[in-house]
Design a protein around this motif. Structure first.
Motif, PDB file in Angstrom:
ATOM      1  N   GLU A   6       1.064  -1.290  -0.007  1.00 45.67           N
ATOM      2  CA  GLU A   6      -0.063  -0.012  -0.088  1.00 45.67           C
ATOM      3  C   GLU A   6       0.941   1.141   0.036  1.00 45.67           C
ATOM      4  N   ILE A   7       0.494   2.304  -0.678  1.00 45.88           N
ATOM      5  CA  ILE A   7       1.184   3.343  -0.710  1.00 45.88           C
ATOM      6  C   ILE A   7       0.209   4.299   0.201  1.00 45.88           C
ATOM      7  N   PHE A  17       5.616   3.265   1.302  1.00 48.13           N
ATOM      8  CA  PHE A  17       4.734   2.141   1.228  1.00 48.13           C
ATOM      9  C   PHE A  17       4.868   1.132   2.254  1.00 48.13           C
ATOM     10  N   LYS A  36       4.996  10.245  -5.274  1.00 46.72           N
ATOM     11  CA  LYS A  36       4.215   8.962  -5.204  1.00 46.72           C
ATOM     12  C   LYS A  36       4.933   8.114  -6.116  1.00 46.72           C
ATOM     13  N   ILE A  37       5.283   8.736  -7.374  1.00 49.73           N
ATOM     14  CA  ILE A  37       6.193   7.902  -8.559  1.00 49.73           C
ATOM     15  C   ILE A  37       7.392   7.054  -8.300  1.00 49.73           C
ATOM     16  N   GLN A  40       6.398   4.392  -6.029  1.00 50.57           N
ATOM     17  CA  GLN A  40       5.799   3.187  -6.830  1.00 50.57           C
ATOM     18  C   GLN A  40       6.897   2.615  -7.513  1.00 50.57           C
ATOM     19  N   ASN A  41       8.172   3.041  -7.705  1.00 48.24           N
ATOM     20  CA  ASN A  41       9.371   2.541  -8.008  1.00 48.24           C
ATOM     21  C   ASN A  41      10.158   1.679  -7.228  1.00 48.24           C
ATOM     22  N   ILE A  43       8.450   0.075  -4.829  1.00 49.86           N
ATOM     23  CA  ILE A  43       7.820  -0.993  -4.652  1.00 49.86           C
ATOM     24  C   ILE A  43       8.222  -2.211  -5.732  1.00 49.86           C
TER      25      ILE A  43
END
Length: 88
Positions: A6-7, A17, A36-37, A40-41, A43
């Motif tokens: 989860e972010i 995360f 946020k990007i 995601q990276n 993760i």
């Protein structure tokens, strides 16, 4: 429920995360990032690192143990909460 990433938004404008276990407990938490990007990276890197058992490092002292997930370059992607304290 399955294990999932989860972010989450921390204080201010930071994101991180968390990896949640089947019962919702937080297994790992990443460091705070500004975008946020970027999280995601992180993760994507964490998913890859979790496939390699030697990337999960146990660190401990008298206060207990912490698991750290390392990226391929040795940087820390995420850490667990402290557990197994020997101090009563």
């Amino acid at each position: 429920m399955a294990t999932r990433f989860e972010i989450v938004r921390d204080q201010g404008d930071s994101f991180c995360f968390v990896l949640r276990g089947p019962t919702g407990e937080v297994l790992l938490r990443s460091r705070a990032r500004t975008g946020k990007i970027t999280v995601q990276n992180d993760i994507l890197h964490a998913r890859k690192a979790l496939r390699e058992p030697d990337r999960l490092i146990s660190q401990g002292d008298a206060r207990g143990q912490v698991l750290q997930l390392q990226d391929g370059d040795g940087s820390i992607l995420a850490s667990s909460e402290r557990f197994g304290s020997e101090v009563q």
